[in-house]
Design a protein around this motif. Sequence first.
Motif, PDB file in Angstrom:
ATOM      1  N   ARG A 213      97.953  35.609 -38.139  1.00 17.78           N
ATOM      2  CA  ARG A 213      97.856  35.282 -39.554  1.00 17.78           C
ATOM      3  C   ARG A 213      97.618  33.782 -39.739  1.00 17.78           C
ATOM      4  NH1 ARG A 213     102.847  36.437 -38.006  1.00 17.78           N
ATOM      5  NH2 ARG A 213     104.566  34.984 -38.382  1.00 17.78           N
ATOM      6  N   LEU A 214      97.057  33.448 -40.883  1.00 18.99           N
ATOM      7  CA  LEU A 214      96.726  32.063 -41.192  1.00 18.99           C
ATOM      8  C   LEU A 214      97.906  31.423 -41.923  1.00 18.99           C
ATOM      9  CD1 LEU A 214      93.011  32.509 -42.304  1.00 18.99           C
ATOM     10  CD2 LEU A 214      93.887  31.784 -40.086  1.00 18.99           C
ATOM     11  N   THR A 215      98.754  30.768 -41.157  1.00 21.07           N
ATOM     12  CA  THR A 215      99.900  30.057 -41.714  1.00 21.07           C
ATOM     13  C   THR A 215      99.515  28.612 -41.993  1.00 21.07           C
ATOM     14  OG1 THR A 215     100.678  29.361 -39.536  1.00 21.07           O
ATOM     15  CG2 THR A 215     101.447  31.505 -40.339  1.00 21.07           C
ATOM     16  N   SER A 216     100.422  27.861 -42.620  1.00 20.99           N
ATOM     17  CA  SER A 216     100.159  26.445 -42.874  1.00 20.99           C
ATOM     18  C   SER A 216      99.930  25.693 -41.569  1.00 20.99           C
ATOM     19  CB  SER A 216     101.327  25.821 -43.644  1.00 20.99           C
ATOM     20  OG  SER A 216     102.547  25.982 -42.929  1.00 20.99           O
ATOM     21  N   GLU A 217     100.680  26.058 -40.513  1.00 23.48           N
ATOM     22  CA  GLU A 217     100.522  25.384 -39.220  1.00 23.48           C
ATOM     23  C   GLU A 217      99.118  25.579 -38.666  1.00 23.48           C
ATOM     24  OE1 GLU A 217     102.645  25.339 -34.805  1.00 23.48           O
ATOM     25  OE2 GLU A 217     102.725  27.145 -36.029  1.00 23.48           O
ATOM     26  N   MET A 218      98.599  26.803 -38.741  1.00 27.45           N
ATOM     27  CA  MET A 218      97.272  27.067 -38.199  1.00 27.45           C
ATOM     28  C   MET A 218      96.201  26.354 -39.010  1.00 27.45           C
ATOM     29  SD  MET A 218      97.910  28.849 -35.554  1.00 27.45           S
ATOM     30  CE  MET A 218      96.406  29.679 -35.050  1.00 27.45           C
ATOM     31  N   VAL A 219      96.363  26.332 -40.324  1.00 26.39           N
ATOM     32  CA  VAL A 219      95.397  25.652 -41.185  1.00 26.39           C
ATOM     33  C   VAL A 219      95.380  24.153 -40.890  1.00 26.39           C
ATOM     34  CG1 VAL A 219      94.924  24.993 -43.574  1.00 26.39           C
ATOM     35  CG2 VAL A 219      95.443  27.377 -43.020  1.00 26.39           C
ATOM     36  N   ILE A 220      96.559  23.555 -40.774  1.00 27.25           N
ATOM     37  CA  ILE A 220      96.648  22.115 -40.520  1.00 27.25           C
ATOM     38  C   ILE A 220      96.054  21.773 -39.157  1.00 27.25           C
ATOM     39  CG2 ILE A 220      98.249  20.221 -40.090  1.00 27.25           C
ATOM     40  CD1 ILE A 220     100.088  21.514 -42.203  1.00 27.25           C
ATOM     41  N   LYS A 221      96.378  22.556 -38.145  1.00 24.20           N
ATOM     42  CA  LYS A 221      95.858  22.260 -36.809  1.00 24.20           C
ATOM     43  C   LYS A 221      94.340  22.392 -36.777  1.00 24.20           C
ATOM     44  CE  LYS A 221      99.959  23.164 -34.022  1.00 24.20           C
ATOM     45  NZ  LYS A 221     100.537  23.859 -32.852  1.00 24.20           N
ATOM     46  N   SER A 222      93.799  23.400 -37.447  1.00 25.65           N
ATOM     47  CA  SER A 222      92.341  23.551 -37.503  1.00 25.65           C
ATOM     48  C   SER A 222      91.712  22.328 -38.157  1.00 25.65           C
ATOM     49  CB  SER A 222      91.969  24.814 -38.285  1.00 25.65           C
ATOM     50  OG  SER A 222      92.485  25.959 -37.665  1.00 25.65           O
ATOM     51  N   ALA A 223      92.304  21.882 -39.273  1.00 24.04           N
ATOM     52  CA  ALA A 223      91.773  20.724 -39.978  1.00 24.04           C
ATOM     53  C   ALA A 223      91.844  19.471 -39.121  1.00 24.04           C
ATOM     54  CB  ALA A 223      92.536  20.526 -41.287  1.00 24.04           C
ATOM     55  N   GLN A 224      92.934  19.323 -38.369  1.00 20.89           N
ATOM     56  CA  GLN A 224      93.061  18.150 -37.499  1.00 20.89           C
ATOM     57  C   GLN A 224      92.012  18.151 -36.401  1.00 20.89           C
ATOM     58  OE1 GLN A 224      97.464  16.442 -37.563  1.00 20.89           O
ATOM     59  NE2 GLN A 224      97.195  18.149 -36.185  1.00 20.89           N
ATOM     60  N   MET A 225      91.563  19.325 -35.994  1.00 22.25           N
ATOM     61  CA  MET A 225      90.506  19.426 -34.998  1.00 22.25           C
ATOM     62  C   MET A 225      89.132  19.215 -35.624  1.00 22.25           C
ATOM     63  SD  MET A 225      92.289  22.749 -33.226  1.00 22.25           S
ATOM     64  CE  MET A 225      90.824  23.404 -32.461  1.00 22.25           C
ATOM     65  N   GLY A 226      89.097  19.039 -36.953  1.00 21.56           N
ATOM     66  CA  GLY A 226      87.832  18.844 -37.645  1.00 21.56           C
ATOM     67  C   GLY A 226      87.076  20.129 -37.876  1.00 21.56           C
ATOM     68  N   VAL A 227      87.759  21.269 -37.755  1.00 24.06           N
ATOM     69  CA  VAL A 227      87.120  22.574 -37.940  1.00 24.06           C
ATOM     70  C   VAL A 227      87.366  23.041 -39.369  1.00 24.06           C
ATOM     71  CG1 VAL A 227      87.024  24.960 -37.164  1.00 24.06           C
ATOM     72  CG2 VAL A 227      87.384  23.125 -35.505  1.00 24.06           C
ATOM     73  N   ALA A 228      86.302  23.231 -40.125  1.00 21.73           N
ATOM     74  CA  ALA A 228      86.415  23.493 -41.559  1.00 21.73           C
ATOM     75  C   ALA A 228      86.364  24.975 -41.916  1.00 21.73           C
ATOM     76  CB  ALA A 228      85.297  22.762 -42.307  1.00 21.73           C
ATOM     77  N   ILE A 229      86.118  25.848 -40.926  1.00 23.08           N
ATOM     78  CA  ILE A 229      86.019  27.290 -41.192  1.00 23.08           C
ATOM     79  C   ILE A 229      86.914  28.030 -40.200  1.00 23.08           C
ATOM     80  CG2 ILE A 229      84.486  29.284 -41.311  1.00 23.08           C
ATOM     81  CD1 ILE A 229      82.199  27.310 -41.902  1.00 23.08           C
ATOM     82  N   VAL A 230      87.821  28.852 -40.727  1.00 20.60           N
ATOM     83  CA  VAL A 230      88.779  29.573 -39.894  1.00 20.60           C
ATOM     84  C   VAL A 230      88.693  31.061 -40.237  1.00 20.60           C
ATOM     85  CG1 VAL A 230      91.181  29.804 -39.214  1.00 20.60           C
ATOM     86  CG2 VAL A 230      90.296  27.564 -39.884  1.00 20.60           C
ATOM     87  N   VAL A 231      88.635  31.884 -39.205  1.00 19.34           N
ATOM     88  CA  VAL A 231      88.510  33.335 -39.380  1.00 19.34           C
ATOM     89  C   VAL A 231      89.687  34.012 -38.687  1.00 19.34           C
ATOM     90  CG1 VAL A 231      87.060  35.358 -38.968  1.00 19.34           C
ATOM     91  CG2 VAL A 231      85.994  33.125 -39.405  1.00 19.34           C
ATOM     92  N   SER A 232      90.265  34.999 -39.340  1.00 21.04           N
ATOM     93  CA  SER A 232      91.407  35.704 -38.774  1.00 21.04           C
ATOM     94  C   SER A 232      91.247  37.207 -38.925  1.00 21.04           C
ATOM     95  CB  SER A 232      92.703  35.266 -39.468  1.00 21.04           C
ATOM     96  OG  SER A 232      93.792  36.089 -39.072  1.00 21.04           O
ATOM     97  N   ARG A 233      91.744  37.923 -37.937  1.00 22.71           N
ATOM     98  CA  ARG A 233      91.809  39.381 -38.026  1.00 22.71           C
ATOM     99  C   ARG A 233      92.936  39.801 -38.965  1.00 22.71           C
ATOM    100  NH1 ARG A 233      92.893  42.124 -32.435  1.00 22.71           N
ATOM    101  NH2 ARG A 233      95.021  41.464 -32.906  1.00 22.71           N
ATOM    102  N   SER A 234      93.891  38.889 -39.170  1.00 21.06           N
ATOM    103  CA  SER A 234      95.063  39.183 -39.979  1.00 21.06           C
ATOM    104  C   SER A 234      94.923  38.548 -41.365  1.00 21.06           C
ATOM    105  CB  SER A 234      96.315  38.663 -39.263  1.00 21.06           C
ATOM    106  OG  SER A 234      97.486  39.072 -39.924  1.00 21.06           O
ATOM    107  N   GLY A 235      96.045  38.422 -42.074  1.00 20.07           N
ATOM    108  CA  GLY A 235      96.029  37.899 -43.427  1.00 20.07           C
ATOM    109  C   GLY A 235      96.413  36.437 -43.486  1.00 20.07           C
ATOM    110  N   MET A 236      96.996  36.031 -44.611  1.00 23.25           N
ATOM    111  CA  MET A 236      97.265  34.618 -44.867  1.00 23.25           C
ATOM    112  C   MET A 236      98.587  34.469 -45.615  1.00 23.25           C
ATOM    113  SD  MET A 236      94.648  31.900 -46.586  1.00 23.25           S
ATOM    114  CE  MET A 236      94.750  30.185 -46.050  1.00 23.25           C
ATOM    115  N   THR A 237      99.302  33.391 -45.334  1.00 22.15           N
ATOM    116  CA  THR A 237     100.539  33.110 -46.054  1.00 22.15           C
ATOM    117  C   THR A 237     100.264  32.254 -47.284  1.00 22.15           C
ATOM    118  OG1 THR A 237     101.059  31.067 -44.867  1.00 22.15           O
ATOM    119  CG2 THR A 237     101.784  33.141 -43.853  1.00 22.15           C
ATOM    120  N   GLN A 238     101.235  32.228 -48.192  1.00 22.95           N
ATOM    121  CA  GLN A 238     101.088  31.468 -49.427  1.00 22.95           C
ATOM    122  C   GLN A 238     100.943  29.971 -49.151  1.00 22.95           C
ATOM    123  OE1 GLN A 238     104.172  29.683 -50.639  1.00 22.95           O
ATOM    124  NE2 GLN A 238     103.013  28.659 -52.254  1.00 22.95           N
ATOM    125  N   MET A 239     101.751  29.430 -48.214  1.00 26.08           N
ATOM    126  CA  MET A 239     101.647  28.004 -47.922  1.00 26.08           C
ATOM    127  C   MET A 239     100.333  27.686 -47.209  1.00 26.08           C
ATOM    128  SD  MET A 239     104.298  25.380 -46.026  1.00 26.08           S
ATOM    129  CE  MET A 239     105.513  25.572 -47.335  1.00 26.08           C
TER     130      MET A 239
END
Length: 276
Positions: A213-239
Amino acid sequence: MLPRLTRASAPLTQEVDVLDEHGQPQRVAIPAERDLTLYVDKRELVTLMTLGAHPEWLVLGYLRNQRLVRSVDEVESVTVDWEVSSAAVKTRAGIDRIEERTARRIVTTGCGQGSVFGALMDEVTALRLPPAVLGQQALYGILEAIRHQESTYKSAGSVHGCALFRGSEMLLFVEDVGRHNAIDTIAGWMWMQGLVSQDAAPDEPLVFYTTGRLTSEMVIKSAQMGVAIVVSRSGMTQMGHEVAQQLGLCTVGRALNRRFLCYTGADRLRWQPQPG
């Protein structure tokens, strides 16, 4: 100058005896799980639970995504020794204010208990993402590549997979007991390759894929890597949703076969829907 790395990979699975629903014995493979204690300049920092496929990349990516090390050139060596379950990092000039910067820890929702240092959460607003647009057909290509990817999950289950793509071309696939470890391993590999998202063509962007799932941690880490598009087989959290909106990051979830939901950053998708 790139750091010196050991190559201390470990077996990813172990066979065990089980009984099936009929009480019949079987021998099946289960994922290995190992503790790896990270020392930075002889100071114990954290213990990671990992499969151990690419521990040196994992360590580099962890330091990168915690923003403890700003450049891979700051690291002189990473030495992993599975006999004592340790990873020793030697930096070239030390890490400034390491005690202060690692004092506040936030335990995240990551499988296997991910954690981030508190100051990292405070720096989210300073992140800036590169221009990136992914065609809908390229997204389908990513999902097809994942479907055909050989994996520990298929043989043993109980792990998360993450991958890095350039457009629909898979660059690296990593599995670990926690998705946070898998994305850190990809971050470490990107550093060693000198791969920078800003160098990618906007219409062939770097794309991060995760089974989790796309948690705040995964979103932040992706952004820090400079990756602007994230795809998940699962869902997403509110944060995770709030942070992705704040950063202008495109998040695609529930992505399987030719179905998906775009939660945020729809302007980063080039919509090419097919007739129903």
